[in-house]
Design a protein around this motif. Structure first.
Motif, PDB file in Angstrom:
ATOM      1  N   THR A   1      30.804  48.488  -4.830  1.00 21.02           N
ATOM      2  CA  THR A   1      31.634  48.255  -6.011  1.00 21.02           C
ATOM      3  C   THR A   1      31.179  46.993  -6.746  1.00 21.02           C
ATOM      4  O   THR A   1      30.860  45.981  -6.126  1.00 21.02           O
ATOM      5  CB  THR A   1      33.107  48.103  -5.607  1.00 21.02           C
ATOM      6  OG1 THR A   1      33.518  49.293  -4.925  1.00 21.02           O
ATOM      7  CG2 THR A   1      33.985  47.888  -6.826  1.00 21.02           C
TER       8      THR A   1
ATOM      9  N   LYS B   1      25.834  58.803 -16.693  1.00 17.02           N
ATOM     10  CA  LYS B   1      26.343  58.325 -15.416  1.00 17.02           C
ATOM     11  C   LYS B   1      25.803  59.195 -14.278  1.00 17.02           C
ATOM     12  O   LYS B   1      25.792  60.421 -14.375  1.00 17.02           O
ATOM     13  CB  LYS B   1      27.874  58.373 -15.404  1.00 17.02           C
ATOM     14  CG  LYS B   1      28.525  57.398 -16.376  1.00 17.02           C
ATOM     15  CD  LYS B   1      30.011  57.659 -16.490  1.00 17.02           C
ATOM     16  CE  LYS B   1      30.689  56.538 -17.246  1.00 17.02           C
ATOM     17  NZ  LYS B   1      30.826  55.308 -16.469  1.00 17.02           N
TER      18      LYS B   1
ATOM     19  N   PRO C   1      33.367  44.974 -13.718  1.00 20.94           N
ATOM     20  CA  PRO C   1      32.837  45.231 -15.062  1.00 20.94           C
ATOM     21  C   PRO C   1      32.143  43.987 -15.613  1.00 20.94           C
ATOM     22  O   PRO C   1      32.589  42.869 -15.391  1.00 20.94           O
ATOM     23  CB  PRO C   1      34.093  45.573 -15.875  1.00 20.94           C
ATOM     24  CG  PRO C   1      35.113  45.983 -14.866  1.00 20.94           C
ATOM     25  CD  PRO C   1      34.821  45.177 -13.645  1.00 20.94           C
TER      26      PRO C   1
ATOM     27  N   ALA D   1      28.787  50.744 -12.151  1.00 19.01           N
ATOM     28  CA  ALA D   1      30.125  50.798 -12.727  1.00 19.01           C
ATOM     29  C   ALA D   1      31.115  51.175 -11.637  1.00 19.01           C
ATOM     30  O   ALA D   1      30.777  51.891 -10.691  1.00 19.01           O
ATOM     31  CB  ALA D   1      30.178  51.818 -13.870  1.00 19.01           C
TER      32      ALA D   1
ATOM     33  N   GLU E   1      37.052  51.462 -17.304  1.00 18.17           N
ATOM     34  CA  GLU E   1      36.433  51.115 -16.023  1.00 18.17           C
ATOM     35  C   GLU E   1      37.143  49.923 -15.407  1.00 18.17           C
ATOM     36  O   GLU E   1      37.506  48.974 -16.101  1.00 18.17           O
ATOM     37  CB  GLU E   1      34.957  50.765 -16.258  1.00 18.17           C
ATOM     38  CG  GLU E   1      34.225  50.240 -15.033  1.00 18.17           C
ATOM     39  CD  GLU E   1      32.860  49.670 -15.377  1.00 18.17           C
ATOM     40  OE1 GLU E   1      32.276  48.984 -14.514  1.00 18.17           O
ATOM     41  OE2 GLU E   1      32.373  49.901 -16.506  1.00 18.17           O
TER      42      GLU E   1
ATOM     43  N   ARG F   1      35.271  52.498 -10.656  1.00 21.04           N
ATOM     44  CA  ARG F   1      36.061  53.691 -10.980  1.00 21.04           C
ATOM     45  C   ARG F   1      36.230  53.804 -12.491  1.00 21.04           C
ATOM     46  O   ARG F   1      36.501  52.813 -13.173  1.00 21.04           O
ATOM     47  CB  ARG F   1      37.429  53.600 -10.317  1.00 21.04           C
ATOM     48  CG  ARG F   1      37.379  53.587  -8.795  1.00 21.04           C
ATOM     49  CD  ARG F   1      38.759  53.342  -8.239  1.00 21.04           C
ATOM     50  NE  ARG F   1      38.768  53.384  -6.789  1.00 21.04           N
ATOM     51  CZ  ARG F   1      39.824  53.082  -6.040  1.00 21.04           C
ATOM     52  NH1 ARG F   1      40.951  52.706  -6.632  1.00 21.04           N
ATOM     53  NH2 ARG F   1      39.746  53.141  -4.726  1.00 21.04           N
ATOM     54  N   THR F   2      36.078  55.023 -13.000  1.00 23.52           N
ATOM     55  CA  THR F   2      36.048  55.195 -14.456  1.00 23.52           C
ATOM     56  C   THR F   2      36.796  56.450 -14.873  1.00 23.52           C
ATOM     57  O   THR F   2      36.669  57.507 -14.248  1.00 23.52           O
ATOM     58  CB  THR F   2      34.591  55.289 -14.954  1.00 23.52           C
ATOM     59  OG1 THR F   2      33.896  54.084 -14.613  1.00 23.52           O
ATOM     60  CG2 THR F   2      34.546  55.471 -16.464  1.00 23.52           C
TER      61      THR F   2
ATOM     62  N   ARG G   1      35.782  55.258 -22.352  1.00 25.25           N
ATOM     63  CA  ARG G   1      35.589  55.140 -20.908  1.00 25.25           C
ATOM     64  C   ARG G   1      36.262  53.857 -20.430  1.00 25.25           C
ATOM     65  O   ARG G   1      35.972  52.764 -20.899  1.00 25.25           O
ATOM     66  CB  ARG G   1      34.105  55.163 -20.521  1.00 25.25           C
ATOM     67  CG  ARG G   1      33.235  54.104 -21.165  1.00 25.25           C
ATOM     68  CD  ARG G   1      31.817  54.111 -20.586  1.00 25.25           C
ATOM     69  NE  ARG G   1      31.843  53.900 -19.150  1.00 25.25           N
ATOM     70  CZ  ARG G   1      31.921  52.704 -18.579  1.00 25.25           C
ATOM     71  NH1 ARG G   1      32.019  51.610 -19.312  1.00 25.25           N
ATOM     72  NH2 ARG G   1      31.920  52.604 -17.273  1.00 25.25           N
TER      73      ARG G   1
END
Length: 241
Positions: free
Chosen positions: A101, A167, A104, A209, A225, A211-212, A223
């Motif tokens: 993870t 993505k 951003p 990136a 994020e 979770r989106t 989007r």
């Protein structure tokens, strides 16, 4: 007089789409057929016709279900999403372990919200659930407006034919709804790159990136994020005005 079975099957064939069969579809049909009793010995053709007539409703239901299953099962729907994407975002799936993870990124070259709205040719929205953004930026080509809050980023992309963001996900794509329209939820970290209008990757490197949530409002693709669960992401998206 036309046999009722033949008449009904012909009528069904005239109204059903005929997609190209996949390996999974073929395997499903063979597995189902293998469970049915098969007529043997003398009068094979006559017995087969009688067997089909006795089961014509089941056969019609099976054929209908196999044609419609592609529109209902999550794996097939995910493949459709991968092929078409949503708006200016294209999603590709791959195998392997998901990357770690990453938060951003910060937004470079900040502007005010009013300045951002004057620089682009689409309506810029702000989620009331998050309040005023701490950072706002506009891409050099004036196609994207980005906003940031602590741990959360929202990108808004104006209409375009080719994907802007590509993505690559390492987990199953989930389907959800935002204001009654279909949206995509990417539940795990993934790679994201920016493409030029011609489809070539831009000079900036791929980044990770989190979770989106991806959805559309009119001709704008959004989007969202950040460190959010799906329910909270949808709540934020539906508050965007």
């Amino acid at each position: 007089m036309t046999d009722p079975l033949i008449r009904d099957l012909r009528a069904l064939g005239d109204h059903l789409p005929s997609p190209e069969p996949t390996a999974a579809l073929t395997a499903a049909v063979l597995a189902r057929v293998a469970t049915e009793p098969v007529p043997v010995k003398a009068g094979r053709i006559r017995r087969l016709v009688a067997w089909a007539r006795a089961r014509w409703r089941a056969l019609v239901s099976l054929l209908t279900g196999l044609v419609l299953v592609g529109a209902l099962t999550p794996p097939v729907r995910a493949a459709v999403a991968e092929w078409f994407g949503i708006g200016a975002v294209e999603v590709r799936t791959t195998t392997g372990a998901a990357p770690p993870t990453a938060p951003p990124p910060t937004i470079e070259g900040g502007v005010t919200l009013e300045e951002a709205r004057e620089l682009v040719r689409f309506d810029v929205v702000v989620p009331s659930a998050l309040g005023a953004p701490s950072q706002v930026g506009v891409s050099a080509d004036r196609m994207v407006v980005s906003m940031a809050w602590p741990g959360v980023r929202l990108d808004q992309v104006g209409a375009r034919l080719a994907p802007y963001f590509v993505k690559t996900v390492y987990d199953e794509v989930e389907f959800t709804m935002v204001d009654g329209d279909e949206a995509l939820w990417l539940p795990s970290p993934h790679e994201i790159v920016v493409q030029s209008p011609g489809g070539a990757q831009r000079a900036e490197p791929a980044r990770l990136a989190g979770r989106t949530l991806i959805w559309q409002t009119g001709n704008v693709t959004l989007r969202l994020e950040g460190d959010l669960d799906r329910a909270r992401a949808v709540e934020i998206a539906e508050s965007a005005r």
